[in-house]
Motif scaffolding. Structure first.
Motif, PDB file in Angstrom:
ATOM      1  N   PRO A  68      45.011  34.259  50.906  1.00 24.00           N
ATOM      2  CA  PRO A  68      45.109  35.002  49.653  1.00 24.00           C
ATOM      3  C   PRO A  68      43.856  34.934  48.787  1.00 24.00           C
ATOM      4  N   ILE A  69      43.083  33.840  48.905  1.00 25.48           N
ATOM      5  CA  ILE A  69      41.836  33.756  48.149  1.00 25.48           C
ATOM      6  C   ILE A  69      40.840  34.797  48.647  1.00 25.48           C
ATOM      7  N   ALA A  72      42.099  38.190  47.623  1.00 28.47           N
ATOM      8  CA  ALA A  72      41.861  38.440  46.195  1.00 28.47           C
ATOM      9  C   ALA A  72      40.415  38.840  45.944  1.00 28.47           C
ATOM     10  N   GLY A 144      48.424  36.996  52.982  1.00 32.30           N
ATOM     11  CA  GLY A 144      47.203  36.951  52.190  1.00 32.30           C
ATOM     12  C   GLY A 144      46.932  38.247  51.456  1.00 32.30           C
ATOM     13  N   SER A 148      47.954  37.847  47.348  1.00 32.09           N
ATOM     14  CA  SER A 148      46.680  37.781  46.631  1.00 32.09           C
ATOM     15  C   SER A 148      46.636  38.739  45.451  1.00 32.09           C
ATOM     16  N   SER A 455      42.744  39.445  40.525  1.00 31.36           N
ATOM     17  CA  SER A 455      43.356  38.973  41.771  1.00 31.36           C
ATOM     18  C   SER A 455      42.950  37.545  42.080  1.00 31.36           C
ATOM     19  N   ASN A 459      45.305  33.590  41.872  1.00 35.21           N
ATOM     20  CA  ASN A 459      45.412  32.680  43.014  1.00 35.21           C
ATOM     21  C   ASN A 459      44.794  31.313  42.746  1.00 35.21           C
TER      22      ASN A 459
END
Length: 557
Positions: A68-69, A72, A144, A148, A455, A459
């Protein structure tokens, strides 16, 4: 409290939020429904031992927390949040469908495994394992993409046209987003898991597939009414320009009075003068010679030598928020794992109580909108977490004394005559801490960081949790290694009756209270939030929101 006037907006508002939250809730319901019982599937159907299965799930979980990082970052800078969530839905659905096929197609798993045998006699082949890892990889990539951006994309539906004029709208959104997400996890850990145990893997894996189909449909059906911010690849470049411009102007002496300097600011921006915090960065937006530094249309002739006040303040916000993300979260194992549901229920209850009872009542008494500020909520949450560990230490001391009195101190698996309901006060306080700290931190990161990084901001809390897990592992390792004597059991002994888990919990409680003192110092050094100390009033991003219509893509994608 989210109110009805938001429905008057042609795009965004409550109508869009309903579909976004439904998408996230159904995705969590599906993914957690698969992962909760996955260790049994790996050992029964793929011939893995417990250690190999746990390692596989660890990597799967790590990917789910890390991707997700990346999602984002890509969404904020290149792709956009709407396409990223859409891609995540398709990837997750494909991964779940393929995983479901492993339970249906003969030969996809080890043939000799029985449905409910504790261990397979044969090991899975390399193609079988590669296909399994491919399925888990697709699900991680999909998670993800969705997780994210879901929170930030939902906030986008409120921040453009409604400008957060109604106090508490964003706060309520973050709170109820957390409630619905927690409820989804609770349902998946009970109902979906029960279906898998009672009806087998074919039906048990088919249910998450259906849920993910509904999640995907929920997201795409509302496409025409979404507010769709375009990605801005400029924020990284903007930060670099601020640093370069500050260095190039390092010999400039700033006046003690802001009125003595001429600053370059974006047209129509409310930020015309930089703040006094991290003051050396202010040199990046100082205009030395208007004729040389500015073009006829007001833009900087060299953006690597002159930046806007907005760019400087956005970088300051990122630096400040990063220094706040240093808190210890206790991770420990308790016998009744199913009692985790009480934590979710407690957090949900506190959020509902705060949003629907406490805030309206306080506002009615004071005669004006009243609620806790972000830093107040976070501080109360940290204090509540420390208090919950103190309560758990007391409960454990009573349990240990009962075990010794009943003569079962040498039997680690023996059950004492003490109701597990004594744990409810602990979960009650820990749920209160989650409701304050968890929701408060997510809202803090979102409102304090630049809008172009929404975003990524949504996270940062997950990064804190990952760091907290490492700190918790370090604490346990040191307690086991150093807090023991030659003829005494360790505090965290495998025999819970001979160990002193109550001392261990008191240690965590002490660290929690020390963390609260540290937080107070950080809070004071940080200064006021953008929304003010009393909470968010009006547009918390005033001066940071670019109101140009070019920033939003309202066309159907």
């Amino acid at each position: 409290m989210i109110t009805e006037p938001l429905l008057s907006s042609p795009k965004g508002g409550i109508r869009a939020l309903f579909f976004i939250i439904a998408n996230e809730a159904l995705e969590r319901l599906a993914s957690f429904g698969l992962s909760t019982n996955m260790i049994l599937y790996l050992t029964r159907e793929y011939g893995m031992d417990a250690a190999s299965g746990a390692q596989t799930l660890f990597l799967y979980s790590a990917a789910g927390n890390f991707l997700p990082i990346i999602g984002a970052f890509l969404a904020d800078t290149y792709v956009g949040r709407y396409p990223m969530i859409g891609f995540g839905c398709i990837a997750s659905l494909l991964g779940m469908v393929l995983l479901w096929l492993t339970a249906i197609i003969p030969g996809a798993t080890v043939p000799s495994c029985a449905q409910f045998s504790s261990r397979c006699s044969n090991d899975a082949t390399t193609p079988q394992l590669l296909f399994l890892y491919f399925c888990l990889g697709l699900m991680s990539i999909g998670a993800g993409g969705i997780r994210s951006c879901s929170l930030a994309f939902g906030a986008d539906q409120l921040s453009k046209r409604d400008s957060l004029k109604h106090a508490g709208i964003l706060e309520s959104f973050f709170s109820w987003y957390y409630v619905i997400s927690s409820a989804s996890v609770f349902i998946s850990m009970t109902c979906v898991v029960y279906i898998q145990e009672a009806m087998g893997w074919k039906v048990g894996f088919g249910v998450p597939v259906v849920l993910m189909i509904l999640s995907t449909l929920s997201f795409f059906l509302a496409s025409p009414i979404y507010v769709k911010p375009k990605a801005k690849a400029s924020w990284l470049i903007g930060f670099a320009r601020v640093l370069v411009a500050s260095f190039r102007k390092r010999r400039i002496e700033l006046s003690s009075l802001d009125t003595d300097e001429l600053y370059h600011h974006r047209k129509g921006s409310a930020l015309v003068v930089p703040s006094e915090r991290i003051r050396f960065l202010n040199k990046a937006c100082v205009i030395k010679n208007p004729e040389e530094d500015l073009m006829p249309d007001g833009r900087a002739s060299d953006p690597w030598c002159l930046c806007t006040v907005d760019q400087v303040e956005e970088l300051k916000a990122l630096i400040k928020a990063s220094t706040m993300n240093r808190h210890i979260t206790s991770k420990f194992e308790i016998p009744a794992g199913s009692f985790y549901a009480f934590l979710l229920l407690s957090a949900t209850m506190w959020i509902a109580l705060y949003d629907r009872v406490i805030i309206p009542l306080a506002s009615k008494i004071t005669g004006k909108p009243t609620r806790l500020g972000l830093k107040q909520k976070i501080g109360i949450g940290i204090l509540g977490s420390a208090a919950s560990m103190a309560v758990l230490a007391i409960i454990e001391r009573v349990r240990r004394e009962i075990a010794i009195r009943e003569g079962i101190s040498d039997i680690p698996d023996a059950v004492t005559h003490m109701s597990a309901m004594w744990l409810l006060p602990f979960y009650f306080l820990l749920g209160f801490s989650e409701a304050m700290n968890g929701v408060g931190l997510n809202e803090f990161f979102y409102t304090e960081l630049p809008k172009s990084m929404s975003s990524v901001a949504s996270n940062l809390f997950s990064i804190g949790l990952s760091a907290a897990s490492l700190v918790a592992s370090f604490i346990v390792s040191n307690v086991r290694g150093f807090i023991s004597e030659a003829n005494q059991e360790s505090w965290v002994s495998s025999n819970i009756n001979k160990g002193h888990y109550d001392y261990y919990y008191w240690l965590l409680s002490g660290l929690g209270f020390a963390n609260f003192i540290y937080y107070l110092a950080c809070s004071k050094a940080y200064g006021p939030c953008k929304g003010g100390q009393k909470g968010i009033t009006g547009d918390v991003r005033e001066g940071l929101i670019d109101d140009d219509d070019d920033d939003y893509d309202d066309d159907v994608v």
